[in-house]
Design a protein around this motif. Structure first.
Motif, PDB file in Angstrom:
ATOM      1  N   GLU A 134     -15.705 -13.000  63.379  1.00 30.23           N
ATOM      2  CA  GLU A 134     -16.258 -12.213  62.742  1.00 30.23           C
ATOM      3  C   GLU A 134     -17.140 -13.078  61.315  1.00 30.23           C
ATOM      4  N   PHE A 135     -16.569 -14.272  61.253  1.00 30.25           N
ATOM      5  CA  PHE A 135     -16.880 -15.009  59.914  1.00 30.25           C
ATOM      6  C   PHE A 135     -18.508 -15.173  59.840  1.00 30.25           C
ATOM      7  N   PHE A 136     -18.971 -15.227  61.052  1.00 28.83           N
ATOM      8  CA  PHE A 136     -20.454 -15.682  61.264  1.00 28.83           C
ATOM      9  C   PHE A 136     -21.319 -14.229  61.578  1.00 28.83           C
ATOM     10  N   ALA A 137     -20.510 -12.957  61.675  1.00 39.14           N
ATOM     11  CA  ALA A 137     -21.161 -11.938  62.016  1.00 39.14           C
ATOM     12  C   ALA A 137     -22.476 -11.383  61.258  1.00 39.14           C
ATOM     13  N   GLN A 138     -22.336 -11.754  59.834  1.00 39.28           N
ATOM     14  CA  GLN A 138     -23.537 -11.383  59.051  1.00 39.28           C
ATOM     15  C   GLN A 138     -23.817 -12.656  58.309  1.00 39.28           C
ATOM     16  N   CYS A 139     -24.548 -13.711  59.031  1.00 34.10           N
ATOM     17  CA  CYS A 139     -25.148 -14.875  58.623  1.00 34.10           C
ATOM     18  C   CYS A 139     -26.403 -15.083  58.594  1.00 34.10           C
ATOM     19  N   GLY A 140     -27.200 -13.881  58.291  1.00 35.16           N
ATOM     20  CA  GLY A 140     -28.639 -13.961  58.273  1.00 35.16           C
ATOM     21  C   GLY A 140     -29.280 -15.097  57.333  1.00 35.16           C
ATOM     22  N   SER A 141     -28.626 -15.148  56.155  1.00 33.27           N
ATOM     23  CA  SER A 141     -29.258 -15.821  55.192  1.00 33.27           C
ATOM     24  C   SER A 141     -28.547 -17.417  55.290  1.00 33.27           C
ATOM     25  N   LEU A 142     -27.792 -17.572  56.163  1.00 30.88           N
ATOM     26  CA  LEU A 142     -26.817 -19.064  56.016  1.00 30.88           C
ATOM     27  C   LEU A 142     -27.609 -20.167  56.590  1.00 30.88           C
ATOM     28  N   ARG A 143     -27.999 -21.154  55.726  1.00 29.18           N
ATOM     29  CA  ARG A 143     -28.503 -22.311  55.989  1.00 29.18           C
ATOM     30  C   ARG A 143     -27.783 -23.538  56.402  1.00 29.18           C
ATOM     31  N   SER A 144     -26.383 -23.584  55.598  1.00 29.85           N
ATOM     32  CA  SER A 144     -25.512 -24.719  55.810  1.00 29.85           C
ATOM     33  C   SER A 144     -24.039 -24.421  55.755  1.00 29.85           C
ATOM     34  N   VAL A 145     -23.281 -24.852  56.281  1.00 32.88           N
ATOM     35  CA  VAL A 145     -21.780 -24.625  56.502  1.00 32.88           C
ATOM     36  C   VAL A 145     -21.187 -25.957  56.788  1.00 32.88           C
ATOM     37  N   SER A 146     -20.138 -26.113  56.066  1.00 33.37           N
ATOM     38  CA  SER A 146     -19.357 -27.246  56.237  1.00 33.37           C
ATOM     39  C   SER A 146     -17.786 -26.918  56.059  1.00 33.37           C
ATOM     40  N   PHE A 147     -16.851 -27.018  57.127  1.00 40.82           N
ATOM     41  CA  PHE A 147     -15.524 -27.152  57.011  1.00 40.82           C
ATOM     42  C   PHE A 147     -14.887 -28.378  57.597  1.00 40.82           C
ATOM     43  N   ALA A 148     -15.781 -29.308  57.190  1.00 40.42           N
ATOM     44  CA  ALA A 148     -15.287 -30.814  57.712  1.00 40.42           C
ATOM     45  C   ALA A 148     -13.718 -31.236  57.107  1.00 40.42           C
ATOM     46  N   ARG A 149     -13.066 -31.990  57.903  1.00 40.89           N
ATOM     47  CA  ARG A 149     -11.706 -32.725  57.353  1.00 40.89           C
ATOM     48  C   ARG A 149     -10.864 -31.385  56.475  1.00 40.89           C
ATOM     49  N   ASN A 150     -10.541 -30.444  57.206  1.00 41.77           N
ATOM     50  CA  ASN A 150      -9.282 -29.315  57.302  1.00 41.77           C
ATOM     51  C   ASN A 150      -8.383 -29.558  58.276  1.00 41.77           C
ATOM     52  N   ASN A 151      -7.755 -28.620  58.517  1.00 41.31           N
ATOM     53  CA  ASN A 151      -6.764 -28.541  59.669  1.00 41.31           C
ATOM     54  C   ASN A 151      -6.945 -27.317  60.565  1.00 41.31           C
ATOM     55  N   LEU A 152      -8.160 -26.864  60.707  1.00 38.46           N
ATOM     56  CA  LEU A 152      -8.417 -25.843  61.584  1.00 38.46           C
ATOM     57  C   LEU A 152      -8.223 -26.245  63.047  1.00 38.46           C
ATOM     58  N   THR A 153      -7.848 -25.167  63.667  1.00 38.79           N
ATOM     59  CA  THR A 153      -7.455 -25.075  65.060  1.00 38.79           C
ATOM     60  C   THR A 153      -8.610 -23.888  65.816  1.00 38.79           C
ATOM     61  N   GLY A 154      -8.039 -23.448  66.948  1.00 35.63           N
ATOM     62  CA  GLY A 154      -8.788 -22.587  67.845  1.00 35.63           C
ATOM     63  C   GLY A 154     -10.151 -23.124  68.203  1.00 35.63           C
ATOM     64  N   GLN A 155     -10.829 -22.028  68.519  1.00 35.27           N
ATOM     65  CA  GLN A 155     -12.140 -22.505  68.975  1.00 35.27           C
ATOM     66  C   GLN A 155     -13.259 -22.322  68.006  1.00 35.27           C
ATOM     67  N   LEU A 156     -14.492 -23.096  68.340  1.00 30.22           N
ATOM     68  CA  LEU A 156     -15.470 -22.676  67.766  1.00 30.22           C
ATOM     69  C   LEU A 156     -16.080 -21.398  67.918  1.00 30.22           C
ATOM     70  N   PRO A 157     -16.217 -20.461  66.879  1.00 31.04           N
ATOM     71  CA  PRO A 157     -16.695 -19.126  67.209  1.00 31.04           C
ATOM     72  C   PRO A 157     -18.062 -18.886  67.766  1.00 31.04           C
ATOM     73  N   GLY A 158     -18.127 -18.136  68.948  1.00 32.90           N
ATOM     74  CA  GLY A 158     -19.337 -17.934  69.480  1.00 32.90           C
ATOM     75  C   GLY A 158     -20.379 -17.288  68.821  1.00 32.90           C
ATOM     76  N   SER A 159     -19.790 -16.449  67.565  1.00 34.09           N
ATOM     77  CA  SER A 159     -20.984 -15.835  66.761  1.00 34.09           C
ATOM     78  C   SER A 159     -21.667 -16.560  65.750  1.00 34.09           C
ATOM     79  N   LEU A 160     -21.405 -18.039  65.991  1.00 29.12           N
ATOM     80  CA  LEU A 160     -22.153 -19.226  65.086  1.00 29.12           C
ATOM     81  C   LEU A 160     -23.549 -18.986  65.689  1.00 29.12           C
TER      82      LEU A 160
END
Length: 939
Positions: A134-160
């Motif tokens: 749901e993080f990208f559920a309301q991303c109509g204005s989003l131009r740039s997103v970066s979560f690089a170099r963290n410890n994130l797991t799981g799958q890439l959200p389909g809502s992207l």
């Protein structure tokens, strides 16, 4: 709880003092956000709840009309804590940049409620968990997103895929897994997409051609498979493509010829095959081309000469044949050329000197091919060269004096060639040198004293030449020296005592020379291994267990028969004259006899060699067996095949198997060391599974496959020998012995933590490459891991089970019995399939062995200790640090060591499905490794 109470008090204070009309919600939100952070450097001290607005606070930018916060930049402030809900009050926030901090916790899905957000930058933090869909559920204005170099797991959200205005997305260097969402290709505004350094897998979904505006795509270091998307050429604006270190196979798609704007293509470390098409020369914007570590073959295209903007070219570790094209003289912008580890032939290309590219070239690596000719006499014009490597070719002639012009070179490696003459004194002009490697040549003369001008020198390897004279005392001035190998030369004289002052030494080998006198005392020489000084009969000292003769003053001898100048000689004196004359005659006679013998032996040798050249040679092994070598491939004779050039063995092929040169025995055979005519040592494995080996055709087919395996952390198979009753495998010789010896032999110096980590990571990379080639090792153990002179591990004995007619469990068990403690539990169960996960188990045990310095199974007086069980128990009792090798004296980073131990235990899980893949292991190790720990190689 204290934090929450503090935050509540702060909020109450804000509300009480917020009666001023200019006060806005952003102050409240930011103070609440600050309350959830730790600010060790007091960077947010200016944030005060007494202010009407936050527009003058550090990192805050406001709209000049409304005084509402539009941008928050808190990058690199060493902040820790969570990304709190206070930010939700910043309803006009457009840019949120919190990169390069120590923020923890999971990604707050409520951030998507800030509908005005255009940029989210949370890279280089310690965020964990998965990104909520749901993080990208309301991303109509989003131009740039970066979560690089963290410890994130799981799958890439389909809502992207619903972020229709997204221009840049960066999720690199995490542990995101699963497949790439197919909707990703519908982000038609996307220009930059970076998901490198994750665990994504599967084939690429169709539809990449929809990304008309894509400029950069980086998928490297994942587990993608299948073919490179055939429609990639429709992304005509692409500037950079990097699909390196995945499992892509097949040819380069023809549509790539339309990438006319592309400046960088990286396809390293896949399984691509076929030839590089001629249309590669149509990509006139290319500045970087990396096709290394694939299975590409054929000639290097002549059309490469059209790429006049090309700065970096890496074609190493493939199977390219033929000569380097002369057209490359037109690549005026080249900074780096690496075509090492191929099958290239022909002369050393003339274009590497005397044209425009020489002024800027920084890397020239032509090593491990079959190039012949002389080193260009004007090589010194490469004034910007940092790395110069032409090792393992067939270069002859002398080293030109102009080499002294390489004033910026840090590495010069001309080892394993046919070079002769002396080392030019001008070498002292290469004042930036850190590594000088001239071993395995036919160099003669003295070690030039001018080498002292190379004050940064760390590695000096001149072994296996014909150098004479003494070791210059000036070498002791080179205070950075760590690795020195002068073995197998004709050096004479005594060792300079000042060598004991070299405080950085970790390796010093002078074995098999003609040195004399006392070994230096102090420093490294107090613990120098006996093998490093052996073969010098006149050396003395405690290390060689030979006492040095006491020094006495020369006695004064008086002649009791002297009668002055007028007296005649006595009878005794006359007798002495006669005796001396007889002694002189005997000496002259002995010398004449020796000369006659030398001449006779020389004549016999010439006759024998002449005879050997005219007829097939029957070879007699030290074990009493005979085998034959015939150039005519007569089935009654043996067949000797070298994958790179011909084999010419010192002493003839009779010297292939010499019991005096036996290196060790294993489940598949006995290993001997022998020397080729060009001075290169090789290891010969005499297989002891003859009754089980496949037919000749099958044997040759499998061996040739293994011969194509080339990786920095794998022992290279150089050739083979076949008769129905005898099979030999010819490997590269790795000089520093096995990992077992380094860990368990008492005369070895203790491996540092840094050295152990290099071994652990290198083994993982080698195994990952094997598994990528669909090869299971079956026989992992510390005796099958060799250490080269730079401390890098090389996994050996891989793929030998493929030489058996069937992978029979009983046969494998009997052959691998020596690997007790390394064998995965499934070897004992006939119903369980043996997979690459069986190797992962053995690797896990090896990791624990390296860290603890203990064997996998140790037999005590009344007990048997299994290493895995012991460490699991210590982990449960929170005593895991006690398991680390005591010889490290607590000199190790616990933040690296403990996670590596845990990784080893996971790899050694009893259930195969619980073990990670080796690619995943490599990624985890690279995440564990402290960024401050450099790993400059000696090799």
């Amino acid at each position: 709880m204290v934090l929450k109470v503090t935050a509540f008090i702060v909020l109450v204070s804000v509300v009480v003092n917020s009666q001023q009309p200019a006060f806005n919600d952003d102050v409240l939100g930011l103070i609440f956000f600050k309350a959830g952070l730790s600010d060790p450097n007091a960077k947010l001290q200016s944030w005060s709840s007494d202010d009407n607005d936050p527009c003058n606070w550090l990192g805050v930018k406001c709209d000049p009309t409304t005084y509402r916060v539009t941008e928050l930049h808190l990058d690199g402030l060493a902040l820790s804590g969570h990304v709190g809900r206070g930010l939700l009050r910043l309803q006009f926030l457009q840019i949120l940049s919190l990169s390069k901090n120590n923020l923890t916790g999971t990604v707050n899905s409520e951030l998507s409620h800030i509908g005005s957000l255009r940029v989210i930058d949370l890279r280089e933090n310690c965020l964990s968990g998965s990104i909520p869909d749901e993080f990208f559920a309301q991303c109509g204005s989003l131009r740039s997103v970066s979560f690089a170099r963290n410890n994130l797991t799981g799958q890439l959200p389909g809502s992207l895929s619903s972020c229709s205005k997204l221009v840049e997305a960066n999720f690199s260097s995490n542990r995101i897994s699963g497949r790439l969402p197919s909707g990703i290709w519908y982000l038609r505004s996307l220009q930059s997409f970076d998901i490198s350094g994750n665990l994504l897998e599967g084939e690429m979904p169709d539809g990449m051609s929809n990304l008309y505006d894509l400029r950069l795509i980086d998928l490297r270091n994942n587990r993608f498979s299948g073919r490179i998307p055939g429609d990639i050429g429709n992304c005509s604006h692409l500037k950079s493509v990097d699909f390196s270190d995945n499992y892509f196979h097949g040819d380069l798609p023809d549509s790539m010829r339309r990438l006319g704007s592309c400046s960088s293509i990286g396809l390293r470390g896949n399984s691509l095959r076929g030839q590089v098409p001629d249309w590669i020369g149509e990509l006139r914007s290319l500045e970087s081309l990396d096709l290394s570590a694939n299975n590409l073959s054929g000639g290097i295209p002549f059309s490469l000469g059209n790429l006049q903007l090309l700065r970096e070219l890496n074609l190493s570790m493939n199977m390219f044949t033929g000569a380097l094209p002369q057209s490359m003289a037109n690549c005026y912008s080249l900074l780096a050329i690496d075509v090492s580890h191929n099958l290239l032939t022909g002369n050393v290309p003339s274009w590497i000197s005397g044209n425009k590219l020489m002024g800027s070239l920084q890397v020239l690596d032509l090593s491990s091919n079959a190039l012949y000719g002389e080193i260009p006499s004007d090589i010194g014009v490469l004034s910007s060269l940092v790395l110069f490597n032409m090792s393992r070719n067939r270069l002859f002639g002398s080293i030109p004096a102009s080499i002294g012009g390489l004033k910026t070179s840090k590495v010069i490696d001309l080892s394993s060639n046919l070079l002769n003459g002396s080392i030019p004194s001008e070498i002292g002009g290469a004042v930036s040198l850190k590594k000088l490697k001239l071993q395995r040549n036919f160099l003669s003369g003295k070690i030039p004293v001018q080498i002292v001008n190379c004050s940064s020198l760390i590695v000096l390897n001149l072994s296996r030449n014909n150098l004479s004279g003494s070791i210059p005392p000036a070498i002791s001035i080179l205070s950075n020296l760590e690795y020195v190998d002068l073995s197998l030369n004709d050096l004479t004289g005594s060792l300079p005592k000042e060598l004991a002052n070299l405080s950085q030494l970790v390796f010093f080998n002078i074995s098999h020379n003609h040195l004399c006198g006392e070994l230096p005392l102090g420093g490294f020489f107090n613990t120098i291994p006996t093998s490093s000084v052996s073969g010098n009969p006149s050396l003395c000292g405690s290390v060689v267990n030979r006492s040095c003769p006491a020094v006495h003053n020369k006695p004064i001898v008086l002649n009791p028969n002297s009668r002055g100048s007028t007296g005649g000689p006595s009878p005794n004196h006359q007798r002495k004259k006669i005796v001396f004359s007889i002694s002189a005659l005997i000496a002259i006679g002995a010398a004449a006899f020796i000369v006659i013998c030398v001449v006779a032996i020389t004549v016999l040798n010439i006759h024998v060699r002449s005879s050997m050249s005219r007829a097939p040679v029957a070879l007699t092994l030290s074990g009493g067996e005979d085998f034959s070598f015939s150039p005519n491939n007569d089935p009654n004779y043996g067949k000797l095949v070298m994958f790179s050039g011909d084999a010419d063995f010192v002493g003839g092929t009779q010297a292939l198997l010499n019991k005096d040169c036996e290196l060790g025995r294993g489940g598949f055979g006995t290993v001997y060391r022998t020397i080729l005519r060009d001075g290169l040592s090789v290891a010969i494995k005499k297989l002891t599974i003859s009754s089980l080996v496949k037919s000749r055709d099958e044997f040759e087919r499998e061996v040739k496959k293994l011969g194509k395996i080339r990786h920095h952390n794998l022992v290279a198979l150089e050739g083979y020998y076949w008769t129905p009753s005898l099979q030999l495998l010819i490997y590269e010789f790795v000089s520093s012995g096995s990992l077992y010896k380094h860990l368990h032999e008492p005369d070895r110096s203790c491996l540092s933590w840094k050295q152990r980590f290099v071994v652990i990571l290198g083994m993982a990379k080698g195994l990952a490459y094997l598994h990528r080639m669909n090869i299971i090792h079956y026989n992992l153990k510390s005796t099958n891991v060799l250490i080269d002179c730079s401390g890098e591990p090389k996994v050996g004995d891989f793929g030998l089970a493929r030489l058996l007619p069937t992978l029979d469990h009983c046969v494998l068990s009997s052959k691998i019995q020596s690997a007790l403690g390394y064998m995965a539990p499934e070897f004992a169960c006939k119903t369980v399939k043996i997979t690459t996960k069986s190797d992962v188990y053995g690797y896990g045990v090896l990791v624990l062995e390296v860290i603890t310095g203990k064997k996998p199974v140790e037999y005590m007086e009344d007990d048997v200790v299994v290493l895995c069980d012991m460490i699991r128990g210590a982990l449960e009792d929170r005593r895991v640090e006690e398991c680390i090798d005591g010889r490290l004296r607590s000199n190790f980073p616990a933040e690296e060591a403990i996670p590596v131990i845990k990784l080893g235990l996971i790899c050694a899980s009893q259930v195969p499905s619980n073990r990670p893949d080796m690619e995943e292991v490599v990624n985890i190790l690279e995440l564990i490794q402290c960024p401050s720990e450099g790993h400059e190689e000696l090799e």
